[in-house]
Design a protein around this motif. Structure first.
Motif, PDB file in Angstrom:
ATOM      1  N   ASP A 199       4.953   3.541  -3.706  1.00  0.00           N
ATOM      2  CA  ASP A 199       6.254   2.823  -3.374  1.00  0.00           C
ATOM      3  C   ASP A 199       6.849   3.353  -1.928  1.00  0.00           C
ATOM      4  O   ASP A 199       6.824   4.303  -1.482  1.00  0.00           O
ATOM      5  CB  ASP A 199       7.769   3.364  -4.027  1.00  0.00           C
ATOM      6  N   ILE A 200       7.215   2.718  -1.013  1.00  0.00           N
ATOM      7  CA  ILE A 200       7.965   2.848   0.650  1.00  0.00           C
ATOM      8  C   ILE A 200       9.451   3.036   0.653  1.00  0.00           C
ATOM      9  O   ILE A 200      10.332   1.864   0.170  1.00  0.00           O
ATOM     10  CB  ILE A 200       7.192   1.887   1.308  1.00  0.00           C
ATOM     11  N   SER A 201      10.208   3.597   0.559  1.00  0.00           N
ATOM     12  CA  SER A 201      11.599   3.479   1.762  1.00  0.00           C
ATOM     13  C   SER A 201      11.846   2.601   2.278  1.00  0.00           C
ATOM     14  O   SER A 201      11.359   2.523   3.427  1.00  0.00           O
ATOM     15  CB  SER A 201      11.755   5.526   1.884  1.00  0.00           C
ATOM     16  N   VAL A 202      12.967   2.178   1.892  1.00  0.00           N
ATOM     17  CA  VAL A 202      13.563   0.791   2.990  1.00  0.00           C
ATOM     18  C   VAL A 202      14.685   1.759   2.589  1.00  0.00           C
ATOM     19  O   VAL A 202      15.864   0.728   3.261  1.00  0.00           O
ATOM     20  CB  VAL A 202      13.698  -0.410   1.871  1.00  0.00           C
ATOM     21  N   THR A 203      15.214   2.821   2.988  1.00  0.00           N
ATOM     22  CA  THR A 203      16.586   3.451   3.529  1.00  0.00           C
ATOM     23  C   THR A 203      17.200   3.062   5.153  1.00  0.00           C
ATOM     24  O   THR A 203      15.751   2.890   5.917  1.00  0.00           O
ATOM     25  CB  THR A 203      16.894   4.777   3.801  1.00  0.00           C
ATOM     26  N   GLY A 204      17.467   2.661   5.690  1.00  0.00           N
ATOM     27  CA  GLY A 204      18.063   1.528   7.010  1.00  0.00           C
ATOM     28  C   GLY A 204      17.740   0.220   7.341  1.00  0.00           C
ATOM     29  O   GLY A 204      17.638   0.226   8.162  1.00  0.00           O
ATOM     30  N   MET A 205      16.753  -0.155   6.169  1.00  0.00           N
ATOM     31  CA  MET A 205      16.045  -1.282   6.666  1.00  0.00           C
ATOM     32  C   MET A 205      17.258  -2.340   6.340  1.00  0.00           C
ATOM     33  O   MET A 205      17.757  -2.889   5.349  1.00  0.00           O
ATOM     34  CB  MET A 205      15.108  -1.853   5.796  1.00  0.00           C
ATOM     35  N   SER A 206      16.472  -3.417   7.356  1.00  0.00           N
ATOM     36  CA  SER A 206      17.938  -4.929   7.348  1.00  0.00           C
ATOM     37  C   SER A 206      17.030  -5.817   5.881  1.00  0.00           C
ATOM     38  O   SER A 206      15.544  -5.361   5.657  1.00  0.00           O
ATOM     39  CB  SER A 206      18.029  -5.597   8.265  1.00  0.00           C
ATOM     40  N   ALA A 207      17.627  -7.170   5.742  1.00  0.00           N
ATOM     41  CA  ALA A 207      17.129  -7.828   4.587  1.00  0.00           C
ATOM     42  C   ALA A 207      15.016  -8.438   5.379  1.00  0.00           C
ATOM     43  O   ALA A 207      14.779  -8.490   4.333  1.00  0.00           O
ATOM     44  CB  ALA A 207      17.438  -9.253   4.505  1.00  0.00           C
ATOM     45  N   ALA A 208      15.978  -8.406   6.730  1.00  0.00           N
ATOM     46  CA  ALA A 208      14.656  -9.615   7.666  1.00  0.00           C
ATOM     47  C   ALA A 208      13.379  -8.208   7.270  1.00  0.00           C
ATOM     48  O   ALA A 208      12.153  -8.556   7.372  1.00  0.00           O
ATOM     49  CB  ALA A 208      14.932  -9.674   8.464  1.00  0.00           C
ATOM     50  N   THR A 209      13.944  -7.258   8.046  1.00  0.00           N
ATOM     51  CA  THR A 209      13.216  -6.063   7.712  1.00  0.00           C
ATOM     52  C   THR A 209      12.175  -5.379   6.651  1.00  0.00           C
ATOM     53  O   THR A 209      10.583  -5.392   6.442  1.00  0.00           O
ATOM     54  CB  THR A 209      13.974  -4.734   8.459  1.00  0.00           C
ATOM     55  N   HIS A 237      13.646  -0.848  -3.337  1.00  0.00           N
ATOM     56  CA  HIS A 237      11.965  -0.075  -2.190  1.00  0.00           C
ATOM     57  C   HIS A 237      11.227  -1.735  -2.496  1.00  0.00           C
ATOM     58  O   HIS A 237      11.310  -2.924  -2.803  1.00  0.00           O
ATOM     59  CB  HIS A 237      11.854   1.164  -3.165  1.00  0.00           C
ATOM     60  N   ILE A 238       9.412  -0.800  -1.966  1.00  0.00           N
ATOM     61  CA  ILE A 238       8.715  -2.050  -1.241  1.00  0.00           C
ATOM     62  C   ILE A 238       7.816  -1.111  -2.501  1.00  0.00           C
ATOM     63  O   ILE A 238       6.857  -0.484  -2.416  1.00  0.00           O
ATOM     64  CB  ILE A 238       8.457  -1.829  -0.105  1.00  0.00           C
ATOM     65  N   HIS A 239       7.487  -1.966  -3.331  1.00  0.00           N
ATOM     66  CA  HIS A 239       5.960  -1.640  -3.955  1.00  0.00           C
ATOM     67  C   HIS A 239       4.857  -2.181  -3.879  1.00  0.00           C
ATOM     68  O   HIS A 239       5.190  -3.932  -3.588  1.00  0.00           O
ATOM     69  CB  HIS A 239       6.416  -1.991  -5.645  1.00  0.00           C
ATOM     70  N   ALA A 240       4.356  -1.667  -3.455  1.00  0.00           N
ATOM     71  CA  ALA A 240       2.771  -2.193  -2.649  1.00  0.00           C
ATOM     72  C   ALA A 240       1.239  -1.879  -4.283  1.00  0.00           C
ATOM     73  O   ALA A 240       1.337  -0.383  -4.289  1.00  0.00           O
ATOM     74  CB  ALA A 240       2.558  -1.910  -1.608  1.00  0.00           C
ATOM     75  N   ALA A 241       0.542  -2.903  -4.367  1.00  0.00           N
ATOM     76  CA  ALA A 241      -0.528  -2.235  -4.970  1.00  0.00           C
ATOM     77  C   ALA A 241      -2.116  -2.564  -4.063  1.00  0.00           C
ATOM     78  O   ALA A 241      -1.928  -3.943  -3.755  1.00  0.00           O
ATOM     79  CB  ALA A 241      -0.489  -2.852  -6.440  1.00  0.00           C
ATOM     80  N   ALA A 242      -2.386  -2.030  -3.738  1.00  0.00           N
ATOM     81  CA  ALA A 242      -3.427  -2.224  -3.162  1.00  0.00           C
ATOM     82  C   ALA A 242      -5.128  -3.320  -3.942  1.00  0.00           C
ATOM     83  O   ALA A 242      -5.474  -2.316  -4.783  1.00  0.00           O
ATOM     84  CB  ALA A 242      -5.286  -1.352  -2.525  1.00  0.00           C
ATOM     85  N   ILE A 243      -4.805  -4.259  -3.431  1.00  0.00           N
ATOM     86  CA  ILE A 243      -6.057  -5.031  -3.877  1.00  0.00           C
ATOM     87  C   ILE A 243      -7.101  -4.804  -4.122  1.00  0.00           C
ATOM     88  O   ILE A 243      -8.173  -4.391  -3.304  1.00  0.00           O
ATOM     89  CB  ILE A 243      -5.990  -6.565  -3.575  1.00  0.00           C
ATOM     90  N   SER A 244      -7.687  -3.939  -5.318  1.00  0.00           N
ATOM     91  CA  SER A 244      -9.277  -3.930  -5.509  1.00  0.00           C
ATOM     92  C   SER A 244      -9.930  -2.652  -5.371  1.00  0.00           C
ATOM     93  O   SER A 244     -10.900  -2.269  -5.259  1.00  0.00           O
ATOM     94  CB  SER A 244     -10.729  -4.641  -4.493  1.00  0.00           C
ATOM     95  N   ASP A 245      -8.794  -1.803  -5.252  1.00  0.00           N
ATOM     96  CA  ASP A 245      -8.956  -0.273  -5.374  1.00  0.00           C
ATOM     97  C   ASP A 245      -9.317   0.113  -6.978  1.00  0.00           C
ATOM     98  O   ASP A 245      -8.974  -0.412  -7.600  1.00  0.00           O
ATOM     99  CB  ASP A 245      -7.128   0.291  -4.516  1.00  0.00           C
ATOM    100  N   THR A 246     -10.262   0.524  -6.513  1.00  0.00           N
ATOM    101  CA  THR A 246     -11.471   0.665  -8.165  1.00  0.00           C
ATOM    102  C   THR A 246     -10.415   1.856  -8.589  1.00  0.00           C
ATOM    103  O   THR A 246     -10.958   2.105  -9.786  1.00  0.00           O
ATOM    104  CB  THR A 246     -12.118   0.932  -7.922  1.00  0.00           C
ATOM    105  N   ASP A 247     -10.110   2.412  -8.291  1.00  0.00           N
ATOM    106  CA  ASP A 247      -8.725   3.289  -9.150  1.00  0.00           C
ATOM    107  C   ASP A 247      -7.823   2.599  -9.707  1.00  0.00           C
ATOM    108  O   ASP A 247      -6.903   3.471  -9.778  1.00  0.00           O
ATOM    109  CB  ASP A 247      -8.149   4.579  -8.330  1.00  0.00           C
ATOM    110  N   LEU A 248      -7.415   1.812  -9.510  1.00  0.00           N
ATOM    111  CA  LEU A 248      -6.239   1.111 -10.420  1.00  0.00           C
ATOM    112  C   LEU A 248      -6.087   1.108 -11.709  1.00  0.00           C
ATOM    113  O   LEU A 248      -6.786   0.966 -12.275  1.00  0.00           O
ATOM    114  CB  LEU A 248      -6.288  -0.144  -9.737  1.00  0.00           C
ATOM    115  N   SER A 249      -4.997   2.004 -12.317  1.00  0.00           N
ATOM    116  CA  SER A 249      -4.060   2.131 -13.431  1.00  0.00           C
ATOM    117  C   SER A 249      -4.262   0.423 -14.398  1.00  0.00           C
ATOM    118  O   SER A 249      -4.687  -0.886 -13.277  1.00  0.00           O
ATOM    119  CB  SER A 249      -3.680   2.114 -14.547  1.00  0.00           C
ATOM    120  N   SER A 250      -4.582   0.348 -15.532  1.00  0.00           N
ATOM    121  CA  SER A 250      -4.822  -1.248 -15.979  1.00  0.00           C
ATOM    122  C   SER A 250      -3.594  -2.063 -15.987  1.00  0.00           C
ATOM    123  O   SER A 250      -3.486  -3.046 -15.296  1.00  0.00           O
ATOM    124  CB  SER A 250      -4.982  -0.545 -17.892  1.00  0.00           C
ATOM    125  N   GLN A 251      -2.055  -1.517 -15.508  1.00  0.00           N
ATOM    126  CA  GLN A 251      -1.025  -1.334 -15.160  1.00  0.00           C
ATOM    127  C   GLN A 251      -0.862  -2.429 -14.364  1.00  0.00           C
ATOM    128  O   GLN A 251      -0.897  -3.158 -13.446  1.00  0.00           O
ATOM    129  CB  GLN A 251      -0.044  -0.665 -15.681  1.00  0.00           C
TER     130      GLN A 251
END
Length: 289
Positions: A199-209, A237-251
């Protein structure tokens, strides 16, 4: 004179017999020579990138559409699982659906793996072990070692992806949650239990950013969305999941699969509300940049 001609004829006859005998002996030796062994047939190749991608997308489909470019590789894996009596023949179809995920997880457990290492998503070691004598593995991928970022744990592959996104954006990103954090945040529903998810903090970011950050993350191979308090019990916040990371949880696997299907990665499986760009993995991005 007659005696000389007879002696000459006799001498010629002996020579002829000698030549014939030599030829016969040569033929016998040739026929007795051992045959050159046939070259062993080349084993088929399993493209790990394509196989792992199919294992994320196929279980989330409402139909049996195959993941492009993955059929031959998935078939080889399924045939190997069938040979070990882990997958019924009717599921050997090039579609890495829920039955194949379950069979692969059972195979991983048979090797003594547990937890993330037995999540049904093929890892390099288990994929190679399954393929012994059956196939070779190409386009290998893996998460790499665990490292620290902003006080949180991520894997080396995720770290490299975040660093490249920062380069594209021209500024640093700050995490508000890392990976390998089982039970650390109930609202995350298990997506952070394994690797590849931040998860990435968006504190101080505008909607465009915020949108620009989500776009950059998607460009380098994340399934990324801007999350707001109306969607769940969490702050912006921004939620990001790295596609094809072989350690990804099932969810998290489910989230990346849904991303490919144009969905938002949430339990309601609503349409994707993020910036739409051509979807690619980190490895695909690297090959073109």
């Amino acid at each position: 004179m007659a005696m000389t001609r007879t002696r000459a004829a006799f001498t010629g006859l002996l020579a002829a017999f000698a030549v014939t005998g030599s030829l016969a002996a040569g033929a016998a030796q040739a026929s007795a020579a051992p045959a050159k062994p046939a070259e062993p047939a080349a084993l088929p190749a399993v493209n790990m990138e394509a196989t792992v991608l199919a294992a994320q997308i196929d279980p989330r489909r409402a139909d049996d559409t195959l993941t492009p470019g993955a059929k031959a590789s998935v078939l080889a894996v399924e045939q190997a699982l069938q040979a070990k009596n882990l997958l019924d023949a009717r599921w050997v179809d090039g579609y890495f659906g829920t039955e194949t995920i379950s069979a692969y997880a059972a195979y991983q457990r048979s090797l003594g793996y547990s937890g993330l290492a037995a999540n049904g998503l093929p890892g390099a070691t288990s994929l190679a072990e399954l393929g012994k004598g059956r196939y070779t593995v190409t386009h290998q991928i893996g998460p790499g070692a665990k490292v620290q970022r902003n006080g949180y744990t991520v894997d080396a592959r995720t770290q490299a992806m975040l660093t490249e996104a920062e380069r594209l954006l021209g500024f640093k990103l700050v995490l508000s949650q890392g990976s390998y954090n089982p039970g650390g945040d109930a609202s995350s529903a298990g997506t952070h239990d394994g690797g590849g998810v931040v998860d990435i903090s968006v504190t101080g970011m505008s909607a465009a950013t915020r949108t620009s950050v989500a776009r950059a993350l998607r460009q380098v191979g994340f399934a990324a969305w801007v999350r707001n308090p109306n969607q769940g019990d969490w702050p912006w916040h921004i939620h990001a999941a790295a596609i094809s990371d072989t350690d990804l949880s099932s969810q998290a696997q489910h989230q990346t699969g849904d991303y490919y299907l144009g969905l938002n990665g949430l339990a309601n499986r609503a349409p994707d509300d993020g910036p739409r760009i051509p979807i690619q993995t980190w490895e695909e991005y690297q090959r073109t940049h």
